[in-house]
Design a protein around this motif. Structure first.
Motif, PDB file in Angstrom:
ATOM      1  N   LEU A  13     -18.933  60.552  37.912  1.00  0.00           N
ATOM      2  CA  LEU A  13     -19.377  59.357  38.521  1.00  0.00           C
ATOM      3  C   LEU A  13     -19.744  58.119  37.736  1.00  0.00           C
ATOM      4  N   ARG A  50     -18.729  54.923  39.557  1.00  0.00           N
ATOM      5  CA  ARG A  50     -18.460  54.929  40.934  1.00  0.00           C
ATOM      6  C   ARG A  50     -19.980  54.726  41.547  1.00  0.00           C
ATOM      7  N   ASP A  84     -12.840  57.657  45.383  1.00  0.00           N
ATOM      8  CA  ASP A  84     -11.730  57.502  44.456  1.00  0.00           C
ATOM      9  C   ASP A  84     -11.261  55.876  44.099  1.00  0.00           C
ATOM     10  N   GLU A 115     -16.782  56.826  35.520  1.00  0.00           N
ATOM     11  CA  GLU A 115     -15.912  56.259  36.498  1.00  0.00           C
ATOM     12  C   GLU A 115     -16.550  54.866  37.019  1.00  0.00           C
ATOM     13  N   ASP A 123     -11.993  51.782  45.404  1.00  0.00           N
ATOM     14  CA  ASP A 123     -13.197  51.325  45.569  1.00  0.00           C
ATOM     15  C   ASP A 123     -13.194  50.538  47.242  1.00  0.00           C
TER      16      ASP A 123
END
Length: 232
Positions: free
Chosen positions: A164, A169, A200, A167, A202
């Motif tokens: 997370l 996230r 995965d 990436e 946005d």
């Protein structure tokens, strides 16, 4: 085009979500989970929707784990289909728990570190401002948004937490009024102060705080409006 607000037995923030979206000029429809996403919203296919909201509450009384039973309802297959087609999907509070339990996002939400229900205003720091949910904010902007949960502590194993972070996230983190991410500003013990995460893609997000309760000017401030403007 319509935003579908999915209602389960025990949902109690569904009408709040509809009212908040309506205040922003967004057409929203309450959809009973047994009616199916498309039929309930009056569209031919889930991918015809403008968005999907999994609202707060206590679906199925939070038996087993919060969100666990609702996550296995047939309508979640339609929600996943919509998400895979690029339809914006937002899970709030119990909806965040459902989103995690159904695999829409990584990690899980469990009992608060305090082991009690907490209902209060908190501060959130915007970690990313380049998503549909945060485009109305500046990076690092601090929002005042209420929470109302007993199982809002975000947990993830080391590999998931690293992914997370790698990436990018994480959408929001609990912070103090100055934007500092501290243990004292963390209301529920969430790992790394995580308050909201992206899937995965946005256009899929979940968050424990309630943006719909910080949208109407006369009720709780307006700092949450930007999140819901993703549907506008």
């Amino acid at each position: 085009m319509t935003v579908a607000v999915v209602r389960f037995g025990g949902s109690n923030c569904d009408r709040d979500a509809v009212a908040a979206l309506g205040h922003l000029g967004v057409d929203a429809a309450l959809v009973w989970h047994e009616d199916g996403l498309a039929d309930g919203a009056g569209v031919a296919d889930p991918t015809d929707l403008e968005g999907v909201v999994l609202p707060g509450g206590f679906s199925y009384g939070d038996y087993l784990r919060a969100g666990a039973i609702a996550a296995r309802a047939p309508i979640l297959e339609e929600v996943r289909t919509a998400a895979e087609a690029g339809v914006p999907v937002l899970g709030v509070c119990n909806g965040a728990q459902i989103g995690a339990e159904s695999g829409l996002v990584a990690g899980a939400f469990t009992t608060n570190a305090s082991a009690r229900f907490q209902c209060e205003h908190v501060h959130l720091r915007v970690e990313r401002a380049d998503t549909p949910w945060t485009a109305a904010y500046e990076p690092g902007e601090v929002l005042a948004v209420p929470i109302a949960h007993a199982e809002g502590r975000f947990v993830a194993d080391e590999a998931t937490a690293e992914r997370l972070a790698d990436e990018d996230r994480v959408l929001f983190r609990y912070c103090d009024a100055d934007g500092s991410v501290t243990d004292e500003a963390n209301p529920n013990g969430s790992r790394h102060n995580v308050a909201g995460v992206l899937g995965d893609d946005d256009h899929v997000a979940v968050m424990m705080p309630h943006p719909e309760r910080a949208t109407l000017p006369d009720v709780g401030g307006t700092d949450g409006q930007g999140v819901l403007r993703a549907f506008a």
